[in-house]
Design a protein around this motif. Structure first.
Motif, mmCIF file in Angstrom:
data_model
loop_
_atom_site.group_PDB
_atom_site.id
_atom_site.type_symbol
_atom_site.label_atom_id
_atom_site.label_comp_id
_atom_site.label_asym_id
_atom_site.label_seq_id
_atom_site.Cartn_x
_atom_site.Cartn_y
_atom_site.Cartn_z
ATOM 1 N N UNK A 284 -6.140 -11.358 -9.895
ATOM 2 C CA UNK A 284 -5.576 -10.122 -10.451
ATOM 3 C C UNK A 284 -5.813 -10.173 -11.954
ATOM 4 N N UNK A 285 -6.498 -9.178 -12.513
ATOM 5 C CA UNK A 285 -6.714 -9.177 -13.953
ATOM 6 C C UNK A 285 -6.168 -7.900 -14.573
ATOM 7 N N UNK A 286 -5.604 -8.053 -15.748
ATOM 8 C CA UNK A 286 -5.089 -6.928 -16.524
ATOM 9 C C UNK A 286 -5.512 -7.141 -17.971
ATOM 10 N N UNK A 287 -6.066 -6.106 -18.580
ATOM 11 C CA UNK A 287 -6.531 -6.213 -19.964
ATOM 12 C C UNK A 287 -5.626 -5.384 -20.866
ATOM 13 N N UNK A 288 -5.117 -6.042 -21.910
ATOM 14 C CA UNK A 288 -4.277 -5.406 -22.921
ATOM 15 C C UNK A 288 -5.049 -5.422 -24.229
ATOM 16 N N UNK A 289 -5.218 -4.275 -24.866
ATOM 17 C CA UNK A 289 -6.072 -4.210 -26.057
ATOM 18 C C UNK A 289 -5.374 -4.749 -27.307
ATOM 19 N N UNK A 290 -6.067 -4.690 -28.433
ATOM 20 C CA UNK A 290 -5.551 -5.264 -29.682
ATOM 21 C C UNK A 290 -4.322 -4.532 -30.204
ATOM 22 N N UNK A 291 -4.072 -3.325 -29.681
ATOM 23 C CA UNK A 291 -2.875 -2.566 -30.067
ATOM 24 C C UNK A 291 -1.731 -2.766 -29.086
ATOM 25 N N UNK A 292 -1.877 -3.755 -28.214
ATOM 26 C CA UNK A 292 -0.849 -4.151 -27.248
ATOM 27 C C UNK A 292 -0.609 -3.108 -26.155
ATOM 28 N N UNK A 293 -1.633 -2.326 -25.847
ATOM 29 C CA UNK A 293 -1.508 -1.334 -24.774
ATOM 30 C C UNK A 293 -2.412 -1.702 -23.599
ATOM 31 N N UNK A 294 -1.894 -1.491 -22.397
ATOM 32 C CA UNK A 294 -2.650 -1.798 -21.188
ATOM 33 C C UNK A 294 -3.828 -0.837 -21.075
ATOM 34 N N UNK A 295 -5.021 -1.385 -20.910
ATOM 35 C CA UNK A 295 -6.228 -0.568 -20.839
ATOM 36 C C UNK A 295 -6.876 -0.590 -19.454
ATOM 37 N N UNK A 296 -6.670 -1.686 -18.701
ATOM 38 C CA UNK A 296 -7.380 -1.795 -17.428
ATOM 39 C C UNK A 296 -6.691 -2.813 -16.527
ATOM 40 N N UNK A 297 -6.746 -2.564 -15.217
ATOM 41 C CA UNK A 297 -6.420 -3.594 -14.237
ATOM 42 C C UNK A 297 -7.345 -3.418 -13.046
ATOM 43 N N UNK A 298 -7.714 -4.515 -12.403
ATOM 44 C CA UNK A 298 -8.561 -4.391 -11.216
ATOM 45 C C UNK A 298 -7.693 -4.084 -10.000
ATOM 46 N N UNK A 299 -8.330 -3.589 -8.957
ATOM 47 C CA UNK A 299 -7.601 -3.183 -7.754
ATOM 48 C C UNK A 299 -7.856 -4.184 -6.638
ATOM 49 N N UNK A 300 -7.390 -5.390 -6.844
ATOM 50 C CA UNK A 300 -7.509 -6.440 -5.845
ATOM 51 C C UNK A 300 -6.714 -6.040 -4.604
ATOM 52 N N UNK A 301 -7.273 -6.240 -3.405
ATOM 53 C CA UNK A 301 -6.566 -5.814 -2.195
ATOM 54 C C UNK A 301 -5.298 -6.603 -1.927
ATOM 55 N N UNK A 302 -5.173 -7.765 -2.538
ATOM 56 C CA UNK A 302 -3.974 -8.591 -2.309
ATOM 57 C C UNK A 302 -3.302 -8.912 -3.646
ATOM 58 N N UNK A 303 -3.067 -7.894 -4.441
ATOM 59 C CA UNK A 303 -2.466 -8.084 -5.771
ATOM 60 C C UNK A 303 -1.068 -8.677 -5.635
#
Length: 395
Positions: A284-303
């Protein structure tokens, strides 16, 4: 929005009253309530998002607010009752209200089982009823991940939302405590009764705060399209003791890049291939940018931990329980400052061993661009022994 232009005199009076009430001797409280009766009787749900005590950076802690919250809700009850949400034309609120009614019905069904002389005799039946309350998690996750994230950036302060999240956590912990006490020998009758009482107080008290304050405020800020989106996102969780059946399809913006080819230093991928690759990672990956805001997460089938489209653009501090926010911010600050490049943790979660890592994302010059959160189920890896080579593989 006209309702955002609050009367500063009224708000100052409310803030003054709340501050005085908390610090006045018991014998003076009745006179104080009488003195401020006019303003008490005119309090609206949105006012509570403006008062000094509940402002974003007030000196009043979440714990201090929790201690006084029920007292103020009771004091303001007759005024808040005027705008209580009992019904709504949109399915999103209809289902939230139906869920709360179902929870209340379930909790009420427990009461006859713990009358003074029957608690120990009924301990198994009570245990089963409390155990069934694990479905409350469906409600709490909908609020924390969808409703709260849609309101952040719109409401004057997020502190009331943080208080509600903290109450969810208290209810989670109290449920575990009740179940543990019910199975204790010798049977601690008084402790069980007090623990069940506290659990009831938390669950039903939160429902009251929602219908009197949270839902009416949410109704002011959320338009029909947002409610449609939230209804379908909520279907991932379902509902506690009731059904969640959204009637509309998720509204998706057309993707202008789906046929694009992405050229990278080590190869090229189509947009479809990149999306499939990211979603097929055993992580499960989640990316938070340099401004501390969530920008992306992958859609793993077993999150392992739920993510919804509503989280995109959300400040990372609002994505965690209030009790862990300070630690999360401390980790991110260490990554930003270059003091650390990663931080890792492992924990048992739903009978699985999870390994959670925060990585600093830096460009070629070392400039901080954000943080990548990665969680992985390492239960099988943790138990590996010996070797299994490629030639040992069998169809």
């Amino acid at each position: 929005m006209e309702f955002l232009h609050q009367d500063p005199i009224k708000l100052n009076q409310i803030s003054e009253f709340m501050r005085k009430l908390l610090h006045s001797p018991a014998q003076e409280k009745r006179a104080l309530i009488d003195q401020y009766r006019c303003v008490i009787d005119e309090i609206a749900p949105l006012d509570l998002f403006y008062v000094d005590m509940y402002k974003e950076h007030s000196d009043t802690s979440i714990e201090q607010i929790k201690e006084s919250a029920n007292r103020f809700v009771n004091l303001f009850h007759s005024s808040l009752k005027k705008t209580e949400m009992r019904s709504h034309p949109h399915s999103f609120f209809q289902m939230l209200l139906a869920e709360n009614n179902a929870i209340t019905k379930h909790m009420t069904s427990i009461k006859p089982l713990f009358l003074d002389q029957q608690v120990e005799r009924n301990r198994l039946a009570i245990y089963q009823k409390i155990d069934a309350c694990d479905v409350l998690e469906r409600k709490y996750l909908k609020h924390e991940n969808i409703l709260f994230s849609r309101l952040e950036g719109k409401v004057p302060s997020t502190k009331p939302l943080s208080v509600l999240w903290a109450l969810h956590d208290d209810a989670r912990e109290q449920r575990k405590k009740v179940m543990s006490l019910l199975m204790t020998t010798p049977f601690p009758l008084q402790a069980v009764k007090e623990a069940i009482g506290s659990f009831f107080y938390l669950v039903l008290g939160t429902i009251q705060k929602e219908s009197l304050i949270l839902f009416p405020v949410a109704d002011l800020f959320l338009d029909h399209q947002a409610l449609d989106q939230m209804a379908i996102e909520s279907s991932e969780y379902g509902a506690a003791f009731s059904e969640w059946v959204p009637k509309k399809k998720l509204i998706k913006k057309p993707n202008q890049t789906k046929n694009a080819t992405i050229q990278l230093p080590t190869g090229s991928l189509s947009f479809k291939e990149l999306q499939l690759l990211l979603n097929h990672l055993p992580l499960d990956i989640t990316y938070v940018d340099k401004n501390d805001r969530v920008r992306y997460f992958n859609e793993s089938p077993h999150r392992h931990f739920p993510r919804n489209p509503s989280i995109i653009g959300r400040l990372v501090e609002h994505c965690h329980p209030p009790k862990s926010v300070a630690t999360v911010l401390k980790i991110i600050d260490a990554l930003k400052q270059g003091k650390k490049d990663m931080a890792d943790f492992w924990l048992n979660y739903k009978e699985r061993l999870l390994y959670i890592t925060y990585y600093a994302v830096r460009d070629e010059s070392g400039k901080y661009e954000g943080v990548l959160e990665v969680s992985q189920d390492v239960t099988k890896i943790h138990h590996l022994q010996g070797e299994k080579r490629l030639l040992d593989w069998e169809d």
